[in-house]
Structures are given as structure tokens and as C-alpha cells.
Design a protein around this motif. Structure first.
Motif, PDB file in Angstrom:
ATOM      1  N   SER A 226     -23.343  10.915 -13.632  1.00  0.00           N
ATOM      2  CA  SER A 226     -22.813  11.020 -12.271  1.00  0.00           C
ATOM      3  C   SER A 226     -21.308  10.772 -12.251  1.00  0.00           C
ATOM      4  CB  SER A 226     -23.511  10.027 -11.348  1.00  0.00           C
ATOM      5  OG  SER A 226     -23.286   8.694 -11.777  1.00  0.00           O
ATOM      6  N   LEU A 227     -20.675  11.229 -11.191  1.00  0.00           N
ATOM      7  CA  LEU A 227     -19.251  10.981 -11.008  1.00  0.00           C
ATOM      8  C   LEU A 227     -18.998   9.497 -10.794  1.00  0.00           C
ATOM      9  CD1 LEU A 227     -18.269  13.877  -8.564  1.00  0.00           C
ATOM     10  CD2 LEU A 227     -17.836  13.766 -11.032  1.00  0.00           C
ATOM     11  N   CYS A 228     -17.776   9.067 -11.106  1.00  0.00           N
ATOM     12  CA  CYS A 228     -17.408   7.668 -10.917  1.00  0.00           C
ATOM     13  C   CYS A 228     -15.928   7.600 -10.573  1.00  0.00           C
ATOM     14  CB  CYS A 228     -17.726   6.839 -12.157  1.00  0.00           C
ATOM     15  SG  CYS A 228     -17.144   7.566 -13.704  1.00  0.00           S
ATOM     16  N   ALA A 229     -15.521   6.467 -10.001  1.00  0.00           N
ATOM     17  CA  ALA A 229     -14.135   6.304  -9.565  1.00  0.00           C
ATOM     18  C   ALA A 229     -13.669   4.879  -9.821  1.00  0.00           C
ATOM     19  CB  ALA A 229     -13.995   6.656  -8.088  1.00  0.00           C
ATOM     20  N   HIS A 230     -12.347   4.722  -9.864  1.00  0.00           N
ATOM     21  CA  HIS A 230     -11.719   3.458 -10.257  1.00  0.00           C
ATOM     22  C   HIS A 230     -10.400   3.328  -9.504  1.00  0.00           C
ATOM     23  CE1 HIS A 230      -9.679   1.103 -13.813  1.00  0.00           C
ATOM     24  NE2 HIS A 230     -10.011   0.283 -12.823  1.00  0.00           N
ATOM     25  N   PHE A 231     -10.279   2.270  -8.714  1.00  0.00           N
ATOM     26  CA  PHE A 231      -9.042   1.996  -7.990  1.00  0.00           C
ATOM     27  C   PHE A 231      -8.641   0.549  -8.252  1.00  0.00           C
ATOM     28  CE2 PHE A 231     -10.401   5.777  -5.909  1.00  0.00           C
ATOM     29  CZ  PHE A 231      -9.292   6.356  -5.298  1.00  0.00           C
ATOM     30  N   GLU A 232      -7.327   0.314  -8.408  1.00  0.00           N
ATOM     31  CA  GLU A 232      -6.864  -1.030  -8.790  1.00  0.00           C
ATOM     32  C   GLU A 232      -5.440  -1.262  -8.305  1.00  0.00           C
ATOM     33  OE1 GLU A 232      -6.148  -3.537 -12.978  1.00  0.00           O
ATOM     34  OE2 GLU A 232      -6.200  -1.340 -12.981  1.00  0.00           O
ATOM     35  N   HIS A 233      -5.209  -2.463  -7.788  1.00  0.00           N
ATOM     36  CA  HIS A 233      -3.860  -2.943  -7.502  1.00  0.00           C
ATOM     37  C   HIS A 233      -3.667  -4.312  -8.139  1.00  0.00           C
ATOM     38  CE1 HIS A 233      -1.660  -0.191  -5.025  1.00  0.00           C
ATOM     39  NE2 HIS A 233      -2.483  -0.222  -3.998  1.00  0.00           N
ATOM     40  N   THR A 234      -2.442  -4.594  -8.548  1.00  0.00           N
ATOM     41  CA  THR A 234      -2.036  -5.951  -8.897  1.00  0.00           C
ATOM     42  C   THR A 234      -1.454  -6.602  -7.645  1.00  0.00           C
ATOM     43  OG1 THR A 234      -1.567  -5.406 -11.211  1.00  0.00           O
ATOM     44  CG2 THR A 234      -0.503  -7.365 -10.308  1.00  0.00           C
ATOM     45  N   VAL A 235      -1.931  -7.799  -7.315  1.00  0.00           N
ATOM     46  CA  VAL A 235      -1.462  -8.493  -6.121  1.00  0.00           C
ATOM     47  C   VAL A 235      -1.087  -9.927  -6.481  1.00  0.00           C
ATOM     48  CG1 VAL A 235      -2.931  -7.088  -4.639  1.00  0.00           C
ATOM     49  CG2 VAL A 235      -3.743  -9.335  -5.392  1.00  0.00           C
ATOM     50  N   ALA A 236      -0.230 -10.523  -5.651  1.00  0.00           N
ATOM     51  CA  ALA A 236       0.124 -11.936  -5.771  1.00  0.00           C
ATOM     52  C   ALA A 236      -0.336 -12.653  -4.514  1.00  0.00           C
ATOM     53  CB  ALA A 236       1.627 -12.101  -5.946  1.00  0.00           C
ATOM     54  N   VAL A 237      -0.934 -13.806  -4.698  1.00  0.00           N
ATOM     55  CA  VAL A 237      -1.304 -14.643  -3.564  1.00  0.00           C
ATOM     56  C   VAL A 237      -0.045 -15.331  -3.053  1.00  0.00           C
ATOM     57  CG1 VAL A 237      -2.776 -16.515  -2.741  1.00  0.00           C
ATOM     58  CG2 VAL A 237      -3.586 -15.029  -4.592  1.00  0.00           C
ATOM     59  N   THR A 238       0.214 -15.213  -1.741  1.00  0.00           N
ATOM     60  CA  THR A 238       1.368 -15.851  -1.117  1.00  0.00           C
ATOM     61  C   THR A 238       0.896 -17.031  -0.268  1.00  0.00           C
ATOM     62  OG1 THR A 238       1.288 -14.434   0.843  1.00  0.00           O
ATOM     63  CG2 THR A 238       2.540 -13.616  -1.055  1.00  0.00           C
ATOM     64  N   LYS A 239       1.819 -17.730   0.333  1.00  0.00           N
ATOM     65  CA  LYS A 239       1.443 -18.914   1.110  1.00  0.00           C
ATOM     66  C   LYS A 239       0.632 -18.561   2.352  1.00  0.00           C
ATOM     67  CE  LYS A 239       5.779 -19.136   3.760  1.00  0.00           C
ATOM     68  NZ  LYS A 239       6.940 -19.996   4.113  1.00  0.00           N
ATOM     69  N   ASP A 240       0.758 -17.316   2.827  1.00  0.00           N
ATOM     70  CA  ASP A 240       0.023 -16.938   4.033  1.00  0.00           C
ATOM     71  C   ASP A 240      -0.781 -15.650   3.876  1.00  0.00           C
ATOM     72  OD1 ASP A 240       2.152 -15.237   3.842  1.00  0.00           O
ATOM     73  OD2 ASP A 240       3.034 -15.724   5.794  1.00  0.00           O
ATOM     74  N   GLY A 241      -0.982 -15.192   2.623  1.00  0.00           N
ATOM     75  CA  GLY A 241      -1.761 -13.970   2.421  1.00  0.00           C
ATOM     76  C   GLY A 241      -1.597 -13.444   1.017  1.00  0.00           C
ATOM     77  N   MET A 242      -1.209 -12.186   0.915  1.00  0.00           N
ATOM     78  CA  MET A 242      -1.017 -11.600  -0.408  1.00  0.00           C
ATOM     79  C   MET A 242       0.042 -10.517  -0.331  1.00  0.00           C
ATOM     80  SD  MET A 242      -2.323  -8.273  -0.755  1.00  0.00           S
ATOM     81  CE  MET A 242      -3.021  -7.213   0.547  1.00  0.00           C
ATOM     82  N   GLU A 243       0.583 -10.174  -1.503  1.00  0.00           N
ATOM     83  CA  GLU A 243       1.572  -9.107  -1.647  1.00  0.00           C
ATOM     84  C   GLU A 243       1.078  -8.141  -2.716  1.00  0.00           C
ATOM     85  OE1 GLU A 243       6.181  -8.459  -3.246  1.00  0.00           O
ATOM     86  OE2 GLU A 243       5.354 -10.484  -3.048  1.00  0.00           O
ATOM     87  N   ILE A 244       1.023  -6.866  -2.392  1.00  0.00           N
ATOM     88  CA  ILE A 244       0.661  -5.860  -3.389  1.00  0.00           C
ATOM     89  C   ILE A 244       1.894  -5.566  -4.246  1.00  0.00           C
ATOM     90  CG2 ILE A 244      -0.157  -3.518  -3.790  1.00  0.00           C
ATOM     91  CD1 ILE A 244      -1.651  -3.648  -1.144  1.00  0.00           C
ATOM     92  N   LEU A 245       1.780  -5.806  -5.538  1.00  0.00           N
ATOM     93  CA  LEU A 245       2.912  -5.647  -6.443  1.00  0.00           C
ATOM     94  C   LEU A 245       2.999  -4.231  -7.024  1.00  0.00           C
ATOM     95  CD1 LEU A 245       2.663  -9.019  -8.423  1.00  0.00           C
ATOM     96  CD2 LEU A 245       3.964  -8.512  -6.340  1.00  0.00           C
ATOM     97  N   THR A 246       1.925  -3.460  -6.942  1.00  0.00           N
ATOM     98  CA  THR A 246       1.896  -2.118  -7.526  1.00  0.00           C
ATOM     99  C   THR A 246       1.864  -1.049  -6.437  1.00  0.00           C
ATOM    100  OG1 THR A 246      -0.482  -2.475  -7.830  1.00  0.00           O
ATOM    101  CG2 THR A 246       0.914  -2.720  -9.764  1.00  0.00           C
ATOM    102  N   LYS A 247       2.639  -1.267  -5.408  1.00  0.00           N
ATOM    103  CA  LYS A 247       2.719  -0.311  -4.295  1.00  0.00           C
ATOM    104  C   LYS A 247       4.181  -0.044  -4.001  1.00  0.00           C
ATOM    105  CE  LYS A 247       1.169   0.298   0.504  1.00  0.00           C
ATOM    106  NZ  LYS A 247       0.430  -0.321   1.626  1.00  0.00           N
ATOM    107  N   LEU A 248       4.522   1.231  -3.885  1.00  0.00           N
ATOM    108  CA  LEU A 248       5.903   1.582  -3.587  1.00  0.00           C
ATOM    109  C   LEU A 248       6.254   1.198  -2.165  1.00  0.00           C
ATOM    110  CD1 LEU A 248       6.202   5.113  -5.235  1.00  0.00           C
ATOM    111  CD2 LEU A 248       7.194   2.974  -6.061  1.00  0.00           C
ATOM    112  N   ASN A 249       7.464   0.685  -1.972  1.00  0.00           N
ATOM    113  CA  ASN A 249       7.939   0.408  -0.620  1.00  0.00           C
ATOM    114  C   ASN A 249       8.259   1.703   0.082  1.00  0.00           C
ATOM    115  OD1 ASN A 249       7.817  -2.426  -0.956  1.00  0.00           O
ATOM    116  ND2 ASN A 249       9.822  -2.416  -1.976  1.00  0.00           N
ATOM    117  N   ALA A 250       8.024   1.736   1.369  1.00  0.00           N
ATOM    118  CA  ALA A 250       8.281   2.949   2.151  1.00  0.00           C
ATOM    119  C   ALA A 250       9.772   3.263   2.166  1.00  0.00           C
ATOM    120  CB  ALA A 250       7.759   2.769   3.573  1.00  0.00           C
TER     121      ALA A 250
END
Length: 250
Positions: A226-250
Motif C-alpha cells: 500500500s501507499l505510505c507517507a512521511h511528514f516531519e518538522h524539527t521544532v524547539a520547545v519555547t517558554k510559551d509554546g514551540m517554534e518550527i525550525l524547518t519552516k521557511l519564513n514568509a
């Protein structure tokens, strides 16, 4: 031991993440029927090195290429090479970059031309499950609460969670503690703290959850084809949430 990063360390990881995200953008534009997976590998390798970084996967535990390129029933760790992409294929590209000793890691599954409705829904659900998990990343949340949210999102959509492969901590090593399964019991596991860096990566099968490794000792495929898929981001935990480190800024 789970290592919390300093702001200086996270700065290096942001740059590694930017290079990974830009690599994905470049490869996404290059994907079309007729291109080979080996050509995609060469494009990524050239760009990563042009940014003063090196591909994280090259020679990692003997892996011979700069990216992983996994097509259709191939889940992860696919070898780039002479395989030509065809209209209707889907391809998972897993890309890592090491910048000044720190890693960024992100995977995305892309359509090749027009794809089937089933394949399109698989990609939508897998990406959605990633963000369902990321929404919960903040201090004091227990890790498996995130795992549980990913599992529920996938299984409620009628797809299967691969259990043999998991996400991971990341930093000066590509794979650090903790391991991050895509299934689990909520309110269990270590509590998240600011400075933790995590690679969260749902891996989803359209059919049953079982996978096997091919004779190259790397490429993982679905047992039922069967077909399969894979999605992944590297993130950092911040004091009030998280920051995606592998996402381009707009």
C-alpha cells in the motif's frame, strides 16, 4: 538524557533548519514526471554544501546518499538513483543538514503530477497529523500526549500508524533522546521543557501498519504494497509554546 539547548545552540539549529526547508522548496519545484531520484539527491547535496553545511545523512551509519527518496510503497530510507518518477507517483523526501555541528531534519511527501484521490487524502491526513501533534508542543506537556494526538488523527481517518519507526530528539547528534512514537497513551512520558529540540515525524500507511526492510538493509516498504507517507518538522520547545525550525519564513 534529554538535552536542552541554549539560545546560541538554537541559533545554529535555526540556520540548519532554514537550509533544510530551502532544500525542500527547491526539490519541490524540481519534482515532475521524468526526473530521477538521483537527480534530486544531487540538487539537494549541491545546495546544502553551498550554504556552508553538510548533508546529515551522507555516510550516517553507512547510508550512501545525501537524502532519502522513498517512492509509493517505500516508507523511509529509500536510495536515490536511476529510478524515474512517473505521473501519479508520490515521493517522500527526507532531508537533513548539519550546520556548525547542529542538525536540522525534515521530511515531506510530494505528488508527482496528478495523483489519485486516495493518495491525495493520504498526504493530507499525514500532514494534518503532524500539525495535530505540533499544536500540543509546549512546556509541561507530557510527550506521549503528542504521540496520542497523532495516532488518533491518523486512525480516525482510517489509516494505519507505523510503529517500528519514531521521531527523536535532535541537536549535535542527528538522533538524540527522547524517542517520539506516533502512538501512545496520553499524559505519559517526560514533560517538555524550554530548549528541547524534537523531530516529530508521523509515518502512515494507507493499508495495514506492517513494514519490512529490503535487501539493501535500508529501504523500508509496506508489507501489503500500500501507499505510505512521511511528514516531519524539527521544532524547539519555547517558554510559551514551540517554534518550527524547518519552516521557511514568509
Amino acid at each position: 538524557m534529554i538535552i536542552c539547548k541554549s539560545e546560541t545552540e538554537l541559533g545554529f539549529m535555526r540556520e540548519a533548519g532554514r537550509i533544510v526547508a530551502e532544500s525542500h522548496r527547491i526539490l519541490a519545484q524540481a519534482i515532475e514526471p521524468g526526473i530521477t531520484t538521483g537527480e534530486l539527491d544531487q540538487i539537494a547535496d549541491k545546495y546544502i554544501r553551498s550554504q556552508g553545511a553538510v548533508p546529515s545523512f551522507k555516510d550516517y551509519n553507512g547510508f550512501p546518499y545525501s537524502i532519502c527518496a522513498s517512492v509509493n510503497e517505500e516508507l523511509v530510507h529509500g536510495f536515490p538513483g536511476k529510478r524515474v518518477l512517473n505521473e501519479g507517483d508520490i515521493i517522500s523526501l527526507d532531508i537533513g543538514a548539519e550546520y556548525r555541528g547542529y542538525h536540522g531534519d525534515s521530511a515531506w511527501t510530494y505528488p508527482v503530477g496528478r495523483i489519485s484521490d486516495e493518495a491525495k487524502r493520504l498526504l493530507e491526513v499525514t500532514e494534518g497529523s503532524l500539525y495535530a501533534g505540533l499544536e500540543l508542543v509546549k512546556p509541561d506537556v507530557r510527550l506521549f500526549t503528542i504521540s496520542h494526538a497523532i495516532q488518533r488523527y491518523i486512525e480516525d481517518a482510517g489509516f494505519s500508524v507505523v510503529r517500528e519507526y519514531v521521531g527523536h530528539g535532535i541537536g549535535t547528534k542527528l538522533h538524540e533522546e527522547p524517542q517520539i512514537p506516533n502512538y501512545g497513551v496520553p499524559d505519559r512520558g517526560p514533560r517538555l521543557k524550554p530548549g528541547m529540540a524534537l523531530a516529530i515525524e508521523p509515518m502512515v500507511n494507507a493499508g495495514k501498519r506492517y513494514v519490512r526492510t529490503l535487501e539493501d538493509n535500508w529501504t523500508v516498504v509496506t508489507v501489503d504494497g500500500s501507499l505510505c507517507a512521511h511528514f516531519e518538522h524539527t521544532v524547539a520547545v519555547t517558554k510559551d509554546g514551540m517554534e518550527i525550525l524547518t519552516k521557511l519564513n514568509a
